[in-house]
Motif scaffolding. Structure first.
Motif, mmCIF file in Angstrom:
data_model
loop_
_atom_site.group_PDB
_atom_site.id
_atom_site.type_symbol
_atom_site.label_atom_id
_atom_site.label_comp_id
_atom_site.label_asym_id
_atom_site.label_seq_id
_atom_site.Cartn_x
_atom_site.Cartn_y
_atom_site.Cartn_z
ATOM 1 N N VAL A 1 0.805 -1.229 0.000
ATOM 2 C CA VAL A 1 0.000 0.000 0.000
ATOM 3 C C VAL A 1 0.838 1.278 0.000
ATOM 4 N N VAL A 2 2.157 1.149 -0.076
ATOM 5 C CA VAL A 2 3.035 2.320 -0.081
ATOM 6 C C VAL A 2 4.075 2.176 -1.198
ATOM 7 N N ASP A 3 4.678 3.293 -1.559
ATOM 8 C CA ASP A 3 5.753 3.247 -2.555
ATOM 9 C C ASP A 3 7.015 2.661 -1.954
ATOM 10 N N ARG A 4 7.318 3.071 -0.722
ATOM 11 C CA ARG A 4 8.497 2.561 -0.011
ATOM 12 C C ARG A 4 8.291 2.807 1.473
ATOM 13 N N ALA A 5 9.039 2.081 2.286
ATOM 14 C CA ALA A 5 8.937 2.242 3.735
ATOM 15 C C ALA A 5 10.335 2.159 4.346
ATOM 16 N N ASP A 6 10.536 2.926 5.377
ATOM 17 C CA ASP A 6 11.797 2.945 6.108
ATOM 18 C C ASP A 6 11.939 1.656 6.925
ATOM 19 N N PHE A 7 13.152 1.116 6.955
ATOM 20 C CA PHE A 7 13.431 -0.110 7.694
ATOM 21 C C PHE A 7 12.943 0.007 9.145
#
Length: 99
Positions: free
Chosen positions: A20-26
């Protein structure tokens, strides 16, 4: 199509979060999924081996030091594989899914 590379619980949860997102932080993924750094790294590596996710390291805008932050995103193939896997699970669930 059922996908064994996605089906393991932590991999399925990670794919669900990334879908549901383009990218996510670790770090954000670690907190949302309640995984240790080691478990999250292993989960990401398994999905990278399948070609379903990629990582990117970049300087942190929130830090004054030189440490890099890692972001994770699904590949186009990963999105397609996840969608097919979810469809296969819905088919397996049959009428129970509709209830």
């Amino acid at each position: 199509m059922f996908d064994a590379a996605i089906h393991a619980p932590n991999r399925l949860r990670l794919c669900s979060a990334l879908r549901v997102v383009d990218r996510a932080d670790f770090g954000a993924l670690r907190e949302v999924l309640l995984l240790s750094d080691a478990s999250l790294s292993k989960t990401i590596s398994g999905l990278m081996d399948a070609g379903y996710v990629v990582t990117k390291k970049a300087p942190s805008l929130a830090r004054s030091d030189a440490r890099l932050t890692t972001s994770v995103s699904m590949t186009a193939e990963g999105r397609r594989a996840f969608d097919r896997h979810i469809a296969a699970l819905r088919e397996l669930a049959g009428d129970a899914w509709e209830a």
